[in-house]
Design a protein around this motif. Structure first.
Motif, PDB file in Angstrom:
ATOM      1  N   GLY A 150      16.911  -9.334  57.165  1.00 40.59           N
ATOM      2  CA  GLY A 150      16.229 -10.481  57.565  1.00 40.59           C
ATOM      3  C   GLY A 150      16.516 -11.741  56.956  1.00 40.59           C
ATOM      4  N   ALA A 151      16.573 -11.448  55.592  1.00 39.28           N
ATOM      5  CA  ALA A 151      16.788 -12.879  54.813  1.00 39.28           C
ATOM      6  C   ALA A 151      18.411 -12.956  54.600  1.00 39.28           C
ATOM      7  CB  ALA A 151      16.400 -12.366  53.194  1.00 39.28           C
ATOM      8  N   LEU A 152      19.161 -11.858  54.875  1.00 39.00           N
ATOM      9  CA  LEU A 152      20.381 -12.053  55.074  1.00 39.00           C
ATOM     10  C   LEU A 152      20.892 -12.917  56.120  1.00 39.00           C
ATOM     11  CD1 LEU A 152      21.792  -8.781  53.956  1.00 39.00           C
ATOM     12  CD2 LEU A 152      21.672 -10.747  52.417  1.00 39.00           C
ATOM     13  N   ARG A 153      22.321 -13.501  56.180  1.00 40.66           N
ATOM     14  CA  ARG A 153      22.571 -14.311  57.452  1.00 40.66           C
ATOM     15  C   ARG A 153      23.180 -13.105  58.260  1.00 40.66           C
ATOM     16  NH1 ARG A 153      25.446 -19.424  57.126  1.00 40.66           N
ATOM     17  NH2 ARG A 153      25.226 -18.988  59.274  1.00 40.66           N
ATOM     18  N   SER A 154      22.954 -13.272  59.629  1.00 41.97           N
ATOM     19  CA  SER A 154      23.572 -12.232  60.290  1.00 41.97           C
ATOM     20  C   SER A 154      25.026 -12.628  60.651  1.00 41.97           C
ATOM     21  CB  SER A 154      22.650 -12.028  61.743  1.00 41.97           C
ATOM     22  OG  SER A 154      22.620 -13.473  62.153  1.00 41.97           O
ATOM     23  N   PRO A 155      25.891 -11.595  61.079  1.00 36.81           N
ATOM     24  CA  PRO A 155      27.313 -11.665  61.065  1.00 36.81           C
ATOM     25  C   PRO A 155      27.633 -12.780  62.172  1.00 36.81           C
ATOM     26  CG  PRO A 155      26.892  -9.426  61.060  1.00 36.81           C
ATOM     27  CD  PRO A 155      25.335 -10.126  61.078  1.00 36.81           C
ATOM     28  N   GLN A 156      28.566 -13.508  62.334  1.00 38.13           N
ATOM     29  CA  GLN A 156      28.864 -14.514  63.009  1.00 38.13           C
ATOM     30  C   GLN A 156      30.000 -13.771  63.977  1.00 38.13           C
ATOM     31  OE1 GLN A 156      27.268 -17.555  63.310  1.00 38.13           O
ATOM     32  NE2 GLN A 156      26.211 -16.353  61.943  1.00 38.13           N
ATOM     33  N   PRO A 157      30.223 -14.278  65.215  1.00 39.12           N
ATOM     34  CA  PRO A 157      31.031 -13.661  66.058  1.00 39.12           C
ATOM     35  C   PRO A 157      32.609 -13.613  65.602  1.00 39.12           C
ATOM     36  CG  PRO A 157      30.367 -15.737  66.982  1.00 39.12           C
ATOM     37  CD  PRO A 157      29.397 -15.445  65.879  1.00 39.12           C
ATOM     38  N   GLN A 175      38.783 -13.562  71.732  1.00 41.42           N
ATOM     39  CA  GLN A 175      37.877 -12.514  72.632  1.00 41.42           C
ATOM     40  C   GLN A 175      38.631 -12.237  73.610  1.00 41.42           C
ATOM     41  OE1 GLN A 175      34.600 -15.245  73.211  1.00 41.42           O
ATOM     42  NE2 GLN A 175      33.511 -14.215  71.564  1.00 41.42           N
ATOM     43  N   ARG A 209      40.939  -9.221  71.841  1.00 37.60           N
ATOM     44  CA  ARG A 209      39.981  -8.197  71.292  1.00 37.60           C
ATOM     45  C   ARG A 209      39.671  -7.123  72.605  1.00 37.60           C
ATOM     46  NH1 ARG A 209      35.169 -11.004  68.072  1.00 37.60           N
ATOM     47  NH2 ARG A 209      36.075 -11.595  66.304  1.00 37.60           N
ATOM     48  N   ARG A 253      14.280  -2.555  54.683  1.00 39.52           N
ATOM     49  CA  ARG A 253      14.849  -2.588  56.263  1.00 39.52           C
ATOM     50  C   ARG A 253      14.649  -4.238  56.767  1.00 39.52           C
ATOM     51  NH1 ARG A 253      12.584  -2.073  61.264  1.00 39.52           N
ATOM     52  NH2 ARG A 253      10.818  -2.672  60.393  1.00 39.52           N
ATOM     53  N   LEU A 254      13.813  -4.807  55.970  1.00 42.46           N
ATOM     54  CA  LEU A 254      13.567  -6.359  56.242  1.00 42.46           C
ATOM     55  C   LEU A 254      14.487  -7.175  55.483  1.00 42.46           C
ATOM     56  CD1 LEU A 254       9.913  -6.507  56.954  1.00 42.46           C
ATOM     57  CD2 LEU A 254      11.843  -6.586  58.568  1.00 42.46           C
ATOM     58  N   ALA A 314      26.185   5.319  66.591  1.00 45.20           N
ATOM     59  CA  ALA A 314      26.030   3.827  66.089  1.00 45.20           C
ATOM     60  C   ALA A 314      26.835   2.754  66.940  1.00 45.20           C
ATOM     61  CB  ALA A 314      25.883   3.773  64.539  1.00 45.20           C
ATOM     62  N   THR A 315      28.110   3.261  67.050  1.00 43.24           N
ATOM     63  CA  THR A 315      28.997   2.393  67.776  1.00 43.24           C
ATOM     64  C   THR A 315      28.595   2.046  69.178  1.00 43.24           C
ATOM     65  OG1 THR A 315      30.448   3.925  67.913  1.00 43.24           O
ATOM     66  CG2 THR A 315      30.734   2.308  66.263  1.00 43.24           C
ATOM     67  N   LEU A 351      36.886  -9.337  62.673  1.00 43.84           N
ATOM     68  CA  LEU A 351      35.477  -8.663  62.957  1.00 43.84           C
ATOM     69  C   LEU A 351      34.706  -8.227  61.619  1.00 43.84           C
ATOM     70  CD1 LEU A 351      36.278  -6.097  65.934  1.00 43.84           C
ATOM     71  CD2 LEU A 351      34.708  -8.053  65.932  1.00 43.84           C
TER      72      LEU A 351
END
Ligand SMILES: Nc1ncnc2c1ncn2[C@@H]1O[C@H](COP(=O)(O)OP(=O)(O)OP(=O)(O)O)[C@@H](O)[C@H]1O
Ligand code: SF4
Ligand code: SF4
Ligand SMILES: [Mg+2]
Lengths: 641, 318, 323
Positions: A285-292, A393, A396, A281-282, A409-410, A364
Motif C-alpha cells: 500500500g505504501a508502494l506505488r502501484s504499477p502504471q499501465p 494497447q 498488446r 501485506r500492506l 494468478a494470471t 509491461l
C-alpha cells in the motif's frame, strides 16, 4: 559485509522515513509530556467551581481557554481529562490485546476443539454491533469509568483474538515451526520462541490501529453519561456537558472534541506508519502501484541501422530498478532478434532478468519501480516502446501476446474462463457476442480442453493447473498474434503435464506455419523463457543464454547444447542433471548468482568464472564468431581477433 | 445458491441463541437483587415479588434462561416499569426511525466509501489521493457525536439551514419533505464517519489488487486502463470488501446511539441510553436483542452477496 | 542393527475436507492409500511422483508431524507412538527432516546460533562447551564459516540457507534424514552443490536418507532405490537403474518419457487431456493407454516376474520389458 542493523533499529529507521508517522509520533509525545507534567503546571484545580466566572470565552485573563458552566477552568480540565482518557484508552487496549492475543494464539496453535470452543465464544461477541455490547455491559454493571473501561476492553477482545488466530494459523504450518517441533521443542517452546516473536508485529499493528478507536469509544460512553461521572474531568463527559450549551457557549463542547480529534489523529498517523513498516501485506500500500505502461526514458528514434529481417528486434534494451533513489540495472543492453516463425529460447537462472526482458518488450514491466532507460523494441520496424498508450494497447493481446508462469494468478479469479476469453476477442475484433462465444469455444477445443462448453462456465480455481495453462494459451492465441511471449509457461506444472503443454504449443506453432502461404513471413514467432535447458532443446530453434542482465551467448539450440562457448553456458550445462545419463554431477558452480544492483562490473560472470583474469573487469561486448554464434567473453574475443 | 441460503439461514440460529445467552447474562450479572435493580424507584414489595415470580429468579439459571427465551419467542419482552408499557410496544415504535437512520447512513457510507477509496487508489499520491486521505483520517479520528454537534452549530446555529433535532417539526404536517430535512444531517454525519473506514480499506485493497498478476494479464491483453481497473481490480476488491460492509453495519447501528442522542432522533439508540440511566434492564435487553438481530441479518445479507460474487467460496461450501 | 530402519506398514492418511454443521466429517480426501515400504540402514531411498500425490504427507508422518489414519509406522522395528517417554528423545534425535523452502525453514527472528543451539538443548544433554564444539563441527561439515552463527537467516542466499537447514538436521547425529524436495527451490548451479554435499555427508556419516522429489534426475543422483507414487499409492518400486530402464508401470513410463533433457528432444506425442478424478480401481486409469475392464479393480503391488533386487509394480497389464 558487516550488518549492524538489528531488527529494532531497522524498524525505527523505516518508521521515520514515513514523515506523517513522525508527525504523529511527535504530536503524541507532546501530548504525553503535557499530561505527565500537568500536576505541576500552574493551573487552577479542574474541579473547583467558581460560579462568578461562568462560561467565560477563551482568551479571557486567567482562563486561556475560558470556563465551563460551573466556572471551572477549561484548560485545566482538558489536560486532566486527556490524562484520564489516555490512561483508560491505553489500559483498555493493553487488556484487550493481552487477553485477545492469548486466546488467538492458543486457538490457532492447538486448533481442534480448543479452537472451536474459544472461537464460538469470540464469534458470539462479534455478532453484536460493537458499541451495543459495550452499552449492554455498562447496563449490567452500572455507569462508571471503570465499568466503561471494562466494557471497551471486552468488546475489543474478539478483534485481537481473530487477527492473532489468523496469523498463528498461517505460521503454524511454516517450515521453521515444523522444524522446531521435529527438533523436540515443547508446546511452550514453540509458542514462546517460534510463534510469539513472529506474531508480535501483528499484535503491535493491531494495537496501533485500535488504540485510537478505544479512546473514541471511551469518550463516547462518557459522552452518553455512562463513563466518567461528575465531577471527574474526562474528554467525553466534558463534551456531553457542553452539548447543552451548544447554542450559547459553543467553545465548551468544541474544545474537548478538538483535543480528542488531535489525540486520535496522531495515534492513527503513527499507527499507519507502524502498519506500513510491519505488515508485509500492506507494505504494498505504501508502494506505488504499477502504471499501465513502463516508463520509457530516452527518446531514441527508431532504427537508423540497416533494416533487419526480424519480426521483433530488440536493441540495447536497458531496464533499471529504482530503489531508494538508486538506479540498479536489471537488464544491460539486451540485443536480440526474433525472426518470423522462429522459436527463441531465453534461458538463465533465477533473477538473471528473463522475466524483466519479457515484460519490457510490451512495456509491461511494473513501473514504478522499473523503468526502461534506453533501447528499442521494433515490431516490423516500428518502435513499440514509444507508441502512445492507446496504440500500444491495440498491439498488446493482438499482435504481441503473453503467457505467464502461474496460470492461477494470471487469470482473474472472479470471472469465468468464457468471460475472460470473450473479453480479449471482443477487445480486438468487432464480433457479435454470439460469434465471439463461438470463437471462444473453438479456441478452447483447439487447445484440447475436453468438453469446452462446460469449461466456458468454469472459474479458474475449478480447473487443474494444466487446464488453466491451456486457457491462458487460448487467450494468448485468440487474436492470431504475430509474436507470442511465453514466460516459463510450464514451470509450475508437473512434468507429464508440462510435456502435454509443450506438445500443444509446438503443434499450434506448426499449424500457423502450415496455414500461411508465405511461410517465413507470417508464422508465429515465439520467445520462450525457461530455466530448463531440457525444455529449450524440446521446442526452441535458437537460444539466448542470460546472466546478470546480459545475454552472454546466442545461437542455434543444437550447437550451443553440444558445444557451448561461454564459460557460464559450459558450467550450466555441466551441472544440469540428465536422467539415465549414469554420471554423477560434480559440484555445480561455486558461489551464487549476483543480486540485482550487485552485478559485478565488467563481465557479469567474473565472480564465479574459473577462467577469469584481470581483463574480465572491463566491459565485454557480445561478439559474433565465424560460426555465427554470439558470445560475450574475453577468451573468445582473443580467438576472434 | 438456494442450498447455500438455507444452510446460511440455519447457521444464524446458533448465533441468535448465543446472542440471547449474552443478553440474558446481563441480567444475571447485575450485582445484588435484579428485581430490585430493575424496578428501581418502583420497587414496592408487591412489585418486587411479582417481578421475581415473573422472571423466575428463585429457580436455577438455566431454567430462568429458558423461561426468558420462550417468553421472547412468544413476543413477551416483559414490561418497562419506568415507561409503564410493554417493552415490545416501545421497541416497535422506535424500530422504524432507527432503521431509517441506519439505512440511509449505510447508503451514504457505501457509496461514498467505495467511490472515494477507488478514486484515491487510482490517483495514488496525487492531490486527489492526499485530500481524500486527510478527509478520511479526520473521519476515523473524530468522535461521531462531536461531528454531529459541529454540524448543528454550523448548519443550524450559523446558517439556519437545517433543523437541529427530532424527526418532524413539532406540530407540523409530518410530511415526507419534513422528514427528509430532519434526516439529512444525522444520516450524513453517521454515514460520513462510517464511510471513512470503507474508503481507507477500499484504497488499500485496490492498491493490493492493482499489483496482482491478473491485472497485468488484463493489460497484456490490451484492455483499456479503465476496464483493467474497474472490471478486473475493483471487481476483485469488492469481493473482499463486502464482509467489511457487513461489519460496518454494526458500526452504523452502534454509532446511531450517539447520533440519535445528539439529534434527539426518536430511535432505539436514544431509548437505550435513557434505559441504562434509569436502569430499565428489561428495556435494555429488548433493545439490544432487536438491534443485534438486525445486525445478524445484515451480515447474513452481506454473506449472501459475497457468496454470489465470489466463485471461490461457492465451491468450498458446495 | 535392525533390519529395517524405517517401515511403513499399510499406512493410510485421510484429511477432512469438509465438516458439517455438527463438526462431523462429511467429505474426506485420501492422501496416502495403504502404502507399505521400508528403508534399510545406510541406504538412500527416493520417492518420486507429481505434486499432491502424497509424498510430503508420508515424510510428515515419519517424523510425527501427522498421525496416520490407519496402519503402522515403525522406526528400528518399534511402532511410532508406542515409544516410552524416556525413549522419545532418542527418537527425536534419530529422525530429522529438511524442508523444501530454505527461507521459510529458518525462524526469521533468531540468529543461526540460537537456531542450532536450541536444537542441541532440546535433543541432547550437552554442556555449553560441548554444544559449541558440535556447532563448529557441523558447520564445517556443511562448509559454512563460523561467522555464520552470528547472522540472521535473511542474510543468506537460498543455497546457504539450505546448508544451514541441513546442519540443523544433522546436529543431533540422526540415523535417518527425511529430505522433502531439498533442492527444488534452488538454481541448478546451486542445486548441484547441495546434491554433492548431501552425497558426501551420507558417505561420511552413514546417515540413511529418504529423499523426496518430483525430479527423477535428482533422485537418480542420490538414491539406489526408488518408489514411484501416484495419487496416494505406490505404483512401482525397485532399484533405480532397473526401474528407469525397465519400467513396467504405465505411469512411470509416461513420467520418464516426459522428462525433457538437453540434447534430447521430446517425442511430443499429441496427448489428449483427461479429466482428472479419483475413480475406483487404478487411479491412473483415465490417462492410461492400456486401461481395460480389469483396471476398475485396485491393482496390487507385487513383484515383477524375473526381477532382480525386488522390483514391484501395481498394474493389471504392465509394460513388457523393453528390448
Ligand atoms: N517490480 C520489481 N521490483 C523490484 N525488483 C524487481 C522487480 N521486478 C524484477 N525485479 C528484480 O529483477 C531481477 C530480475 O528479475 P526477473 O524476474 O527478470 O528474473 P528471472 O530471470 O525471470 O528469474 P526467475 O527464473 O526467478 O523467474 C530480480 O532480482 C528481481 O528481484
Ligand atoms: S569474460 Fe572472463 S570472467 Fe567473463 S566468462 Fe569470459 S573468462 Fe570468464
Ligand atoms: S492397472 Fe490398468 S489403468 Fe492402471 S496402469 Fe495398469 S493397465 Fe493402466
Ligand atoms: Mg521469471
Amino acid at each position: 559485509m558487516v550488518e549492524k542493523t538489528t531488527p529494532a533499529l531497522e524498524f525505527w529507521q523505516r518508521l521515520n522515513r514515513n514523515r506523517l508517522s513522525t508527525v504523529g509520533l511527535l504530536m503524541l509525545g507532546l501530548i504525553f509530556a503535557l499530561c505527565l507534567i500537568t500536576p505541576w503546571l500552574p493551573l487552577p484545580d479542574p474541579d473547583v467551581t467558581d460560579l462568578a466566572n461562568r462560561l467565560k470565552t477563551p482568551l479571557t485573563s486567567n482562563h486561556w481557554l475560558g470556563t465551563d458552566e460551573l466556572g471551572r477552568d477549561l484548560l485545566s480540565r482538558l489536560l486532566w481529562g486527556t490524562r484520564v482518557s489516555l490512561v483508560v484508552g491505553f489500559v483498555a487496549t493493553l487488556a484487550a490485546a493481552l487477553v485477545g492475543s492469548l486466546i488467538g494464539l492458543v486457538a490457532g496453535y492447538f486448533q481442534g476443539w480448543i479452537d472451536s470452543g474459544l472461537m464460538r465464544g469470540v464469534d458470539t461477541l462479534m455478532a453484536f454491533p460493537y458499541m451495543l455490547l459495550a452499552l449492554a455491559i455498562v447496563a449490567a454493571f452500572g455507569p462508571g469509568l471503570l465499568n466503561a473501561l471494562f466494557a471497551i476492553a471486552i468488546v475489543n477482545v474478539p478483534f485481537f483474538a481473530r487477527t492473532v488466530r489468523g496469523a498463528t494459523i498461517s505460521l503454524v504450518q511454516q517450515e521453521f515451526v515444523l522444524a522446531a517441533r521435529i527438533g523436540g521443542a515443547s508446546h511452550f517452546g514453540v509458542l514462546g520462541r517460534e510463534l510469539l516473536p513472529n506474531i508480535l508485529p501483528v499484535i503491535v499493528v493491531t494495537i496501533s490501529t485500535t488504540a485510537g478507536w478505544m479512546i473514541l469509544e471511551t469518550a463516547g460512553l462518557s459522552f452518553l453519561g455512562l463513563g466518567a461521572q461528575p465531577p471527574t474531568a474526562d474528554l467525553g463527559s466534558m463534551l456531553g456537558e457542553g452539548r447543552k450549551l451548544l447554542f450559547t457557549a459553543p467553545h465548551v463542547s468544541t474544545l474537548p472534541g478538538l483535543v480528542i480529534l488531535i489525540l486520535v489523529i496522531s495515534l492513527n498517523l503513527l499507527g499507519d506508519g507502524v502498519r506500513d513498516v510491519l505488515d508485509p501485506r500492506l507494505r504494498g500500500g505504501a508502494l506505488r502501484s504499477p502504471q499501465p505502461r513502463t516508463e520509457v526514458l530516452s527518446t531514441e528514434l527508431s532504427s537508423s541501422q540497416v533494416r533487419s529481417t526480424g519480426k521483433l528486434v530488440v536493441r540495447n534494451l536497458t531496464t533499471e530498478l529504482l530503489q531508494q533513489g538508486q538506479a540498479k540495472p536489471l537488464l544491460r543492453n539486451v540485443d536480440f532478434e526474433l525472426r518470423p516463425g522462429e522459436c527463441l529460447g531465453l534461458v538463465g537462472e533465477s533473477g538473471c532478468g528473463k522475466s524483466v526482458t519479457a515484460l519490457s518488450l510490451a512495456a509491461l514491466a511494473a513501473s514504478p519501480p522499473l523503468q526502461i532507460t534506453s533501447g528499442t523494441v521494433e515490431l516490423d520496424g516500428e518502435d513499440i516502446l514509444r507508441l502512445p498508450l492507446r496504440l500500444l494497447q491495440d498491439i498488446r493481446g493482438k499482435r504481441v501476446s503473453y503467457i505467464f508462469q502461474d496460470p492461477l494468478a494470471t487469470l482473474n479469479p472472479v470471472l469465468t474462463i468464457g468471460e475472460q476469453l470473450i473479453q480479449v476477442i471482443r477487445r480486438h475484433q468487432s464480433l457479435t457476442s454470439k460469434a465471439s462465444c463461438a470463437e471462444a469455444l473453438s479456441l478452447l477445443s483447439k487447445v484440447r480442453i475436453p468438453s469446452p462448453e462446460t469449461r466456458m462456465k468454469a472459474y479458474p480455481h475449478q480447473l487443474s493447473g494444466g487446464m488453466r495453462q491451456r486457457v491462458c494459451i487460448a487467450i494468448a492465441l485468440a487474436n492470431r498474434p504475430e509474436v507470442l511471449i511465453a514466460d516459463e509457461p510450464t514451470t509450475a506444472l508437473d512434468v507429464t503435464i508440462q510435456a502435454e503443454v509443450l506438445s500443444l504449443l509446438n503443434d499450434l506453432r506448426q499449424t500457423t506455419l502450415e496455414n500461411s502461404q508465405t511461410v517465413q513471413r507470417t508464422g508465429l514467432s515465439v520467445l520462450f523463457i525457461t530455466h530448463d535447458l531440457g525444455v529449450v532443446s524440446t521446442i526452441c530453434e535458437k537460444v539466448a543464454v542470460m546472466y546478470a542482465g546480459q545475454i552472454v551467448e546466442f545461437g542455434e539450440t543444437q550447437s550451443i547444447l553440444e558445444s557451448p562457448e561461454h564459460p557460464y553456458t559450459q558450467a550450466l550445462l555441466a551441472c544440469t542433471l540428465r536422467l539415465g545419463a549414469n554420471h554423477k554431477v560434480l559440484g555445480g558452480i561455486p558461489g551464487t548468482p549476483p543480486p540485482p544492483g550487485g552485478y559485478p562490473s565488467g563481465c557479469g560472470f567474473n565472480t564465479r568464472c574459473n577462467s577469469a583474469t584481470s581483463i574480465c573487469q572491463e566491459p565485454v561486448n557480445l561478439i559474433q564468431l565465424p560460426s555465427g554464434r554470439q558470445v560475450r567473453c574475453v577468451l573468445k574475443q582473443d580467438a576472434n581477433a | 445458491m438456494l442450498r447455500y441460503t438455507i444452510h446460511r439461514l440455519l447457521l444464524t440460529i446458533p448465533v441468535l441463541v448465543g446472542i440471547s445467552v449474552v443478553v440474558f447474562l446481563i441480567m444475571a450479572l447485575i450485582p445484588g437483587d435484579p428485581a430490585t435493580a430493575i424496578l428501581g424507584a418502583f420497587a414496592t414489595p408487591e412489585n418486587t415479588t411479582k417481578l421475581r415470580a415473573e422472571l423466575g429468579l428463585d429457580r436455577p439459571l438455566i431454567e430462568q434462561y429458558f423461561t426468558w427465551a420462550s417468553n421472547l419467542l412468544s413476543g413477551n419482552f416483559g414490561r418497562s416499569y419506568a415507561l409503564n408499557r410493554p417493552v415490545l410496544d416501545e421497541l416497535l415504535e422506535r424500530l422504524g426511525p432507527t432503521l431509517l437512520l441506519a439505512g440511509s447512513a449505510m447508503c451514504v457510507c457505501v457509496l461514498l466509501g467505495l467511490i472515494s477509496g477507488l478514486l484515491a487508489a487510482v490517483k495514488q499520491y496525487t492531490w486527489v489521493d492526499q485530500g481524500l486521505t486527510l478527509f478520511t483520517l479526520i473521519g476515523i479520528s473524530a468522535p461521531a457525536f462531536w461531528l454531529g454537534l459541529m454540524a448543528v452549530s454550523l448548519f443550524t446555529v450559523q446558517l439556519g439551514w437545517l433543523p437541529a433535532s427530532g424527526m418532524y417539526t413539532p406540530y407540523g404536517d409530518e410530511s415526507l419533505g419534513d422528514l427528509l430535512v430532519h434526516l439529512v444531517m444525522p444520516a450524513i454525519t453517521l454515514g460520513l464517519v462510517a464511510s471513512s473506514v470503507i474508503a481507507r480499506l477500499t484504497r488499500t485493497s485496490m492498491l493490493e489488487q492493482l499489483r496482482q498478476d491478473y491485472v497485468r494479464t488484463a493489460r497484456a491483453k490490451g484492455e483499456r486502463e479503465t476496464a483493467a481497473v474497474i472490471k478486473h481490480a475493483f471487481r476483485n476488491a469488492l469481493v473482499g470488501l463486502i464482509p467489511v460492509l457487513g461489519l460496518q453495519a454494526g458500526f452504523v447501528l452502534g454509532g446511531a446511539v450517539y447520533i440519535e442522542t445528539v439529534f434527539q432522533w426518536p430511535g432505539i439508540g436514544r431509548m437505550l441510553v435513557n434505559a441504562i440511566s434509569t436502569r430499565d434492564i428489561l428495556l435494555v435487553q429488548g433493545g439490544v436483542m432487536i438491534v443485534a438481530t438486525i445486525y445478524v441479518l445484515f451480515n447474513l445479507l452481506a454473506d449472501l452477496i459475497q457468496h454470489a460474487l465470489d466463485p471461490r467460496i461457492q465451491q468450498s461450501h458446495g | 542393527m535392525p533390519e529395517h530402519l524405517l517401515q511403513f506398514d499399510r499406512v493410510t492418511k485421510e484429511f477432512d475436507l469438509r465438516k458439517n454443521w455438527f463438526g462431523k466429517t462429511s467429505k474426506r480426501f485420501r492422501a496416502v492409500n495403504e502404502v507399505t515400504w521400508q528403508v534399510e540402514p545406510g541406504t538412500a531411498l527416493g520417492i518420486v511422483g507429481e505434486s499432491g500425490c502424497g509424498k510430503s504427507t508420508m515424510a510428515r508422518m515419519a517424523v510425527g508431524l501427522e498421525l496416520p489414519t490407519s496402519g503402522e509406522i515403525r522406526f528400528a522395528e518399534k511402532t511410532l507412538g508406542k515409544w516410552l517417554k524416556e525413549e522419545a528423545m532418542m527418537l527425536r534425535r534419530s529422525v530429522q527432516m529438511v524442508f523444501q523452502d530454505p527461507s521459510a525453514s529458518l525462524n526469521p527472528r533468531q540468529r543461526i546460533r540460537e537456531i542450532l543451539e536450541l536444537q542441541l538443548q532440546q535433543l541432547t544433554d550437552f554442556r555449553a562447551e560441548q554444544r559449541m564444539q558440535r556447532m563448529e563441527e557441523v558447520l564445517e561439515q556443511v562448509q559454512l564459516p563460523l561467522a555464520t552463527l552470528e547472522r540472521y537467516p535473511h542474510e543468506f542466499s537460498g543455497g546457504q540457507a539450505q546448508r544451514i537447514s541441513i546442519a540443523r538436521a544433522l546436529i543431533s547425529k540422526p540415523k535417518l534424514l527425511l529430505l522433502d524436495e531439498p533442492v527444488s527451490a534452488l538454481d541448478v548451479s546451486v542445486q548441484a552443490q547441495i546434491l554433492l554435499l548431501l552425497e558426501e555427508m551420507r558417505k561420511e556419516l552413514g546417515v540413511t536418507y529418504v529423499f523426496i522429489s518430483h525430479d527423477l534426475a535428482v533422485v537418480e543422483q542420490l538414491c539406489p532405490r526408488v518408489l514411484v507414487m501416484y495419487a496416494g499409492s505406490i505404483v512401482e518400486s525397485g532399484p533405480t537403474n532397473q526401474l528407469f530402464q525397465q519400467r513396467r508401470h504405465h505411469y512411470t513410463d509416461l513420467l520418464i518419457r516426459s522428462v525433457p533433457m538437453p540434447g534430447k528432444s521430446l517425442e511430443l506425442k499429441r496427448e489428449e487431456m483427461a479429466d482428472l478424478k479419483n475413480p475406483q480401481g487404478c487411479a491412473f486409469r483415465n490417462r492410461c493407454p492400456k486401461a481395460n475392464h480389469q483396471c476398475s479393480q485396485d491393482p496390487i503391488l507385487k513383484e515383477v516376474s524375473g526381477s532382480i533386487g525386488g522390483h514391484d509394480c501395481a498394474c493389471h497389464d504392465p509394460l513388457s520389458v523393453a528390448a
